[in-house]
Design a protein around this motif. Structure first.
Motif, PDB file in Angstrom:
ATOM      1  N   ILE A  64       0.824  -1.224   0.000  1.00  0.00           N
ATOM      2  CA  ILE A  64       0.000   0.000   0.000  1.00  0.00           C
ATOM      3  C   ILE A  64       0.852   1.265   0.000  1.00  0.00           C
ATOM      4  O   ILE A  64       0.331   2.369  -0.033  1.00  0.00           O
ATOM      5  CB  ILE A  64      -0.986   0.029   1.190  1.00  0.00           C
ATOM      6  CG1 ILE A  64      -0.235   0.118   2.527  1.00  0.00           C
ATOM      7  CG2 ILE A  64      -1.923  -1.161   1.157  1.00  0.00           C
ATOM      8  CD1 ILE A  64      -1.120   0.572   3.669  1.00  0.00           C
ATOM      9  N   GLY A  65       2.175   1.114   0.072  1.00  0.00           N
ATOM     10  CA  GLY A  65       3.047   2.289   0.065  1.00  0.00           C
ATOM     11  C   GLY A  65       2.919   3.116   1.327  1.00  0.00           C
ATOM     12  O   GLY A  65       2.944   4.345   1.287  1.00  0.00           O
ATOM     13  N   PHE A  66       2.767   2.414   2.465  1.00  0.00           N
ATOM     14  CA  PHE A  66       2.609   3.111   3.757  1.00  0.00           C
ATOM     15  C   PHE A  66       3.803   4.015   4.027  1.00  0.00           C
ATOM     16  O   PHE A  66       4.954   3.623   3.858  1.00  0.00           O
ATOM     17  CB  PHE A  66       2.489   2.072   4.878  1.00  0.00           C
ATOM     18  CG  PHE A  66       2.485   2.648   6.268  1.00  0.00           C
ATOM     19  CD1 PHE A  66       1.467   3.504   6.677  1.00  0.00           C
ATOM     20  CD2 PHE A  66       3.487   2.328   7.171  1.00  0.00           C
ATOM     21  CE1 PHE A  66       1.451   4.023   7.967  1.00  0.00           C
ATOM     22  CE2 PHE A  66       3.482   2.842   8.461  1.00  0.00           C
ATOM     23  CZ  PHE A  66       2.465   3.688   8.859  1.00  0.00           C
ATOM     24  N   THR A  67       3.495   5.244   4.439  1.00  0.00           N
ATOM     25  CA  THR A  67       4.547   6.187   4.798  1.00  0.00           C
ATOM     26  C   THR A  67       4.369   6.587   6.244  1.00  0.00           C
ATOM     27  O   THR A  67       3.315   7.102   6.624  1.00  0.00           O
ATOM     28  CB  THR A  67       4.449   7.462   3.940  1.00  0.00           C
ATOM     29  OG1 THR A  67       4.286   7.065   2.594  1.00  0.00           O
ATOM     30  CG2 THR A  67       5.698   8.304   4.059  1.00  0.00           C
ATOM     31  N   SER A  68       5.398   6.355   7.030  1.00  0.00           N
ATOM     32  CA  SER A  68       5.317   6.761   8.427  1.00  0.00           C
ATOM     33  C   SER A  68       5.835   8.183   8.552  1.00  0.00           C
ATOM     34  O   SER A  68       6.297   8.786   7.590  1.00  0.00           O
ATOM     35  CB  SER A  68       6.120   5.799   9.303  1.00  0.00           C
ATOM     36  OG  SER A  68       7.445   5.706   8.847  1.00  0.00           O
ATOM     37  N   ASP A  69       5.758   8.727   9.756  1.00  0.00           N
ATOM     38  CA  ASP A  69       6.219  10.106   9.932  1.00  0.00           C
ATOM     39  C   ASP A  69       7.736  10.165   9.815  1.00  0.00           C
ATOM     40  O   ASP A  69       8.427   9.171   9.975  1.00  0.00           O
ATOM     41  CB  ASP A  69       5.758  10.646  11.284  1.00  0.00           C
ATOM     42  CG  ASP A  69       6.371   9.892  12.438  1.00  0.00           C
ATOM     43  OD1 ASP A  69       6.583  10.482  13.473  1.00  0.00           O
ATOM     44  OD2 ASP A  69       6.638   8.680  12.286  1.00  0.00           O
ATOM     45  N   PRO A  70       8.273  11.355   9.556  1.00  0.00           N
ATOM     46  CA  PRO A  70       9.710  11.465   9.341  1.00  0.00           C
ATOM     47  C   PRO A  70      10.540  11.136  10.573  1.00  0.00           C
ATOM     48  O   PRO A  70      11.717  10.840  10.466  1.00  0.00           O
ATOM     49  CB  PRO A  70       9.915  12.933   8.955  1.00  0.00           C
ATOM     50  CG  PRO A  70       8.602  13.587   9.014  1.00  0.00           C
ATOM     51  CD  PRO A  70       7.568  12.593   9.376  1.00  0.00           C
ATOM     52  N   GLU A  71       9.881  11.127  11.763  1.00  0.00           N
ATOM     53  CA  GLU A  71      10.643  10.848  12.975  1.00  0.00           C
ATOM     54  C   GLU A  71      10.810   9.354  13.231  1.00  0.00           C
ATOM     55  O   GLU A  71      11.525   8.961  14.126  1.00  0.00           O
ATOM     56  CB  GLU A  71       9.951  11.473  14.181  1.00  0.00           C
ATOM     57  CG  GLU A  71      10.083  12.972  14.184  1.00  0.00           C
ATOM     58  CD  GLU A  71       9.010  13.607  15.030  1.00  0.00           C
ATOM     59  OE1 GLU A  71       9.019  14.824  15.122  1.00  0.00           O
ATOM     60  OE2 GLU A  71       8.189  12.875  15.573  1.00  0.00           O
ATOM     61  N   ALA A  72      10.068   8.520  12.485  1.00  0.00           N
ATOM     62  CA  ALA A  72      10.187   7.094  12.723  1.00  0.00           C
ATOM     63  C   ALA A  72      11.617   6.640  12.492  1.00  0.00           C
ATOM     64  O   ALA A  72      12.303   7.146  11.613  1.00  0.00           O
ATOM     65  CB  ALA A  72       9.249   6.330  11.795  1.00  0.00           C
ATOM     66  N   THR A  73      12.064   5.714  13.295  1.00  0.00           N
ATOM     67  CA  THR A  73      13.436   5.255  13.199  1.00  0.00           C
ATOM     68  C   THR A  73      13.458   3.753  12.942  1.00  0.00           C
ATOM     69  O   THR A  73      12.451   3.088  13.048  1.00  0.00           O
ATOM     70  CB  THR A  73      14.193   5.520  14.505  1.00  0.00           C
ATOM     71  OG1 THR A  73      13.479   4.900  15.557  1.00  0.00           O
ATOM     72  CG2 THR A  73      14.328   7.008  14.760  1.00  0.00           C
ATOM     73  N   GLY A  74      14.613   3.252  12.649  1.00  0.00           N
ATOM     74  CA  GLY A  74      14.747   1.811  12.535  1.00  0.00           C
ATOM     75  C   GLY A  74      14.859   1.358  11.089  1.00  0.00           C
ATOM     76  O   GLY A  74      14.826   2.149  10.172  1.00  0.00           O
ATOM     77  N   ASP A  75      14.953   0.030  10.943  1.00  0.00           N
ATOM     78  CA  ASP A  75      15.211  -0.507   9.617  1.00  0.00           C
ATOM     79  C   ASP A  75      13.939  -0.610   8.803  1.00  0.00           C
ATOM     80  O   ASP A  75      12.853  -0.726   9.308  1.00  0.00           O
ATOM     81  CB  ASP A  75      15.874  -1.871   9.726  1.00  0.00           C
ATOM     82  CG  ASP A  75      15.175  -2.781  10.708  1.00  0.00           C
ATOM     83  OD1 ASP A  75      15.690  -3.844  10.965  1.00  0.00           O
ATOM     84  OD2 ASP A  75      14.105  -2.388  11.215  1.00  0.00           O
ATOM     85  N   ASP A  76      14.098  -0.565   7.486  1.00  0.00           N
ATOM     86  CA  ASP A  76      12.971  -0.805   6.594  1.00  0.00           C
ATOM     87  C   ASP A  76      12.643  -2.287   6.634  1.00  0.00           C
ATOM     88  O   ASP A  76      13.499  -3.109   6.867  1.00  0.00           O
ATOM     89  CB  ASP A  76      13.345  -0.435   5.151  1.00  0.00           C
ATOM     90  CG  ASP A  76      13.468   1.062   4.996  1.00  0.00           C
ATOM     91  OD1 ASP A  76      12.920   1.793   5.841  1.00  0.00           O
ATOM     92  OD2 ASP A  76      14.128   1.488   4.037  1.00  0.00           O
ATOM     93  N   ARG A  77      11.382  -2.605   6.398  1.00  0.00           N
ATOM     94  CA  ARG A  77      11.017  -4.015   6.310  1.00  0.00           C
ATOM     95  C   ARG A  77      10.251  -4.277   5.047  1.00  0.00           C
ATOM     96  O   ARG A  77       9.499  -3.428   4.628  1.00  0.00           O
ATOM     97  CB  ARG A  77      10.128  -4.375   7.505  1.00  0.00           C
ATOM     98  CG  ARG A  77      10.939  -4.513   8.751  1.00  0.00           C
ATOM     99  CD  ARG A  77      10.509  -5.739   9.452  1.00  0.00           C
ATOM    100  NE  ARG A  77      11.335  -6.045  10.583  1.00  0.00           N
ATOM    101  CZ  ARG A  77      11.090  -7.082  11.349  1.00  0.00           C
ATOM    102  NH1 ARG A  77      10.098  -7.866  11.122  1.00  0.00           N
ATOM    103  NH2 ARG A  77      11.852  -7.357  12.368  1.00  0.00           N
TER     104      ARG A  77
END
Ligand code: SF4
Ligand code: FES
Length: 225
Positions: A212-225
């Protein structure tokens, strides 16, 4: 999220703090018996009308971590619970309790060390926290949990929560997931929980965030999955 505004309600022996950016107006505080919180009164919260133990009991009911309590000597009386739990709310967020370490959490919300409401519909403007957006977006999931995890005798200890960029919530630590029906459904030490709203195996991530091309906020951290 940014640190956001905190309102302090000082009393003679204790001070209650309320973080407006975290509150989702569930009213556990306002509905509590007694006069600690009275809507429309100024100030809304008056710690002196109850004992410190009574104030703590009501503060700990707050499921989002918006409320916290400090004693006059600067100590924080809330104790970590002996178990980490995630409650999957009916058409609502993930209510997490325990010994929490939420990466990127605002520094002025000590209640988040114990309690938090995390977005799982994907629409919050305050990710990874819930802001009640599920109400207006028709998010529907009753909180059934199909998997069981691995039986685990250990309970409690630190639970780290990391919001992966454009991906799930990654939990590390002993944790029990309680389904929407109130059933203790899943136990384990590591789990990826959906926060895009699209998984077909909620509350777990099934990779749908990529579709779905989910976009989290720019502050989210961590690895892509
Ligand atoms: S219990 Fe917490 S989240 Fe609910 S209304 Fe009170 S401060 Fe807000
Ligand atoms: S975050 Fe929703 S499927 Fe991965």
């Amino acid at each position: 999220m940014s640190d956001g505004e905190v309102t302090k309600y000082p009393g003679g022996s204790a001070e209650v703090s309320w973080h407006g950016g975290l509150c989702i107006h569930i009213s556990e505080c306002g509905r509590a018996k007694g006069d600690l919180f009275v809507g429309g009164r100024k100030p809304w919260c008056q710690p002196d009308v109850a004992s410190n133990d009574e104030v703590l009991d009501i503060v700990m009911r707050c499921p989002t971590g918006a409320l916290s309590l400090k004693i006059a000597d600067g100590s924080v009386p809330e104790k970590v619970s002996t178990e980490n739990t995630v409650n999957v709310a009916y058409n609502g967020p993930l209510f997490v309790r325990g010994q929490l370490n939420i990466e990127g959490a605002p520094s002025n919300a000590p209640g988040l060390k114990f309690r938090a409401a995390l977005c799982r519909c994907g629409q919050s403007k305050n990710k990874p926290f819930c802001d009640n957006s599920h109400d207006g977006t028709g998010f529907k999931d009753y909180g059934a949990v199909g998997e069981t995890g691995k039986p685990c005798t250990e309970k409690g200890g630190p639970l780290t929560v990391r919001a992966a960029k454009d991906g799930p919530l990654l939990l590390n630590g002993n944790v029990t997931i309680v389904g929407g029906s109130g059933r203790n459904s899943w136990n384990g030490k590591q789990v990826a929980l959906c926060r895009c709203g699209a998984s077909e195996n909620k509350p777990f991530c099934d990779g749908s965030h990529k579709k779905i091309g989910f976009t989290s906020d720019p502050e989210a951290t961590g690895d892509d999955r």
